[in-house]
Design an enzyme around this catalytic site. Structure first.
Site, PDB file in Angstrom:
ATOM      1  CE  LYS A 182      -4.141  -1.868   2.160  1.00  0.00           C
ATOM      2  NZ  LYS A 182      -5.236  -2.200   3.233  1.00  0.00           N
ATOM      3  CE1 TYR A 219      -9.570  -3.119   0.079  1.00  0.00           C
ATOM      4  CE2 TYR A 219      -8.058  -0.903  -1.188  1.00  0.00           C
ATOM      5  CZ  TYR A 219      -8.478  -2.147  -0.229  1.00  0.00           C
ATOM      6  OH  TYR A 219      -7.062  -2.197   0.529  1.00  0.00           O
ATOM      7  CG  ASN A 261      -4.181  -1.928   6.666  1.00  0.00           C
ATOM      8  OD1 ASN A 261      -3.580  -1.729   5.588  1.00  0.00           O
ATOM      9  ND2 ASN A 261      -4.880  -3.050   6.819  1.00  0.00           N
ATOM     10  CG  HIS A 288      -5.250  -6.248  -0.395  1.00  0.00           C
ATOM     11  ND1 HIS A 288      -6.210  -6.649  -0.332  1.00  0.00           N
ATOM     12  CD2 HIS A 288      -5.110  -6.749  -1.472  1.00  0.00           C
ATOM     13  CE1 HIS A 288      -6.996  -6.821  -0.242  1.00  0.00           C
ATOM     14  NE2 HIS A 288      -6.524  -8.152  -1.559  1.00  0.00           N
ATOM     15  CD  GLU A 303      -9.369  -8.948  -4.471  1.00  0.00           C
ATOM     16  OE1 GLU A 303      -9.665  -8.610  -3.573  1.00  0.00           O
ATOM     17  OE2 GLU A 303      -7.563  -9.307  -3.586  1.00  0.00           O
TER      18      GLU A 303
HETATM   19  N1  UDP Z   1      -9.951   0.115   6.515  1.00  0.00           N
HETATM   20  C1  UDP Z   1     -10.187   0.314   7.370  1.00  0.00           C
HETATM   21  N2  UDP Z   1     -10.238   1.219   8.699  1.00  0.00           N
HETATM   22  C2  UDP Z   1     -11.191  -0.624   9.392  1.00  0.00           C
HETATM   23  C3  UDP Z   1     -11.534  -1.324   8.431  1.00  0.00           C
HETATM   24  C4  UDP Z   1     -10.489  -1.428   7.255  1.00  0.00           C
HETATM   25  O1  UDP Z   1      -9.505   1.634   7.647  1.00  0.00           O
HETATM   26  O2  UDP Z   1     -11.940  -0.336   9.840  1.00  0.00           O
HETATM   27  C5  UDP Z   1      -9.172  -0.263   5.879  1.00  0.00           C
HETATM   28  C6  UDP Z   1      -7.235  -0.995   6.309  1.00  0.00           C
HETATM   29  O3  UDP Z   1      -6.775  -0.554   5.151  1.00  0.00           O
HETATM   30  C7  UDP Z   1      -8.092  -2.761   5.595  1.00  0.00           C
HETATM   31  C8  UDP Z   1      -9.031  -2.577   4.235  1.00  0.00           C
HETATM   32  O4  UDP Z   1      -9.956  -0.533   5.056  1.00  0.00           O
HETATM   33  O5  UDP Z   1      -6.870  -3.200   4.898  1.00  0.00           O
HETATM   34  C9  UDP Z   1     -10.302  -3.354   4.289  1.00  0.00           C
HETATM   35  O6  UDP Z   1     -10.810  -3.586   4.601  1.00  0.00           O
HETATM   36  P1  UDP Z   1     -10.790  -5.545   5.388  1.00  0.00           P
HETATM   37  O7  UDP Z   1     -11.792  -5.905   6.255  1.00  0.00           O
HETATM   38  O8  UDP Z   1     -10.874  -6.281   3.957  1.00  0.00           O
HETATM   39  O9  UDP Z   1      -9.104  -5.941   5.852  1.00  0.00           O
HETATM   40  P2  UDP Z   1      -7.881  -6.679   4.756  1.00  0.00           P
HETATM   41  O10 UDP Z   1      -8.840  -8.029   3.929  1.00  0.00           O
HETATM   42  O11 UDP Z   1      -7.089  -5.547   4.129  1.00  0.00           O
HETATM   43  O12 UDP Z   1      -7.096  -7.574   6.588  1.00  0.00           O
HETATM   44 MG    MG Z   2     -10.354  -7.650   2.992  1.00  0.00          MG
END
Ligand code: UDP
Ligand code: MG
Length: 137
Positions: free
Chosen positions: A9, A49, A112, A115, A126
């Protein structure tokens, strides 16, 4: 063999962590099937997203994911989706296991670092979002 799709990211690319993260991925046994540096437009980030469109963090997430370049890659391994999610750790780095990519490189639950796809079906969707067949080896 199965695949997963990753994005390093904008936070991690800007901080210069691309090489260290790719090394961890290769050392963990993933083979790079495709890789590119690119920058998501607002429209493309919203499409990627789309499942999170109604979530309160959606607009911030799109702003973050478009702030600078990312590195996208298709990674191949047995059990790629689950093994990769173990390697990257929990979405919230405070809850990520020691030694995981997010524990090492993430700033917070939004910024974070990386991905990873959440299912085999989404990994293929994807992968096709970023790469044509001619770009996969
Ligand atoms: N994210 C965020 N706040 C939250 C949850 C997710 O900003 O409370 C962001 C974070 O960058 C995350 C992305 O949205 O990686 C996609 O969320 P997901 O729940 O799919 O998490 P992931 O699969 O990336 O672990
Ligand atoms: Mg996810």
């Amino acid at each position: 063999m199965s695949i997963t799709l990753t994005m390093i990211k904008p936070d991690a690319v800007a901080a210069g962590h691309t090489g260290k993260i790719m090394d961890m991925i290769i050392q963990a046994g993933f083979r790079i099937q495709a890789m590119k540096m690119t920058r998501l437009s607002k429209e493309k980030a919203e499409e990627f997203y789309a499942i999170h469109r109604e979530r309160p963090f959606f607009n911030d997430l799109v702003a973050f994911m478009t702030e600078g370049p990312i590195v996208a890659a298709i990674l191949e391994k047995e059990n790629a989706v689950d093994d990769f999610r173990k390697l990257i750790g929990a979405t919230n780095p405070e809850k990520a296991e020691p030694g995981t990519i997010r524990k090492l490189f993430a700033q917070n639950i939004e910024r974070n670092a990386i991905h990873g796809s959440d299912s085999d079906a989404n990994a293929e969707i994807e992968a096709r979002f970023f790469f044509s067949g001619l770009e996969r080896f």
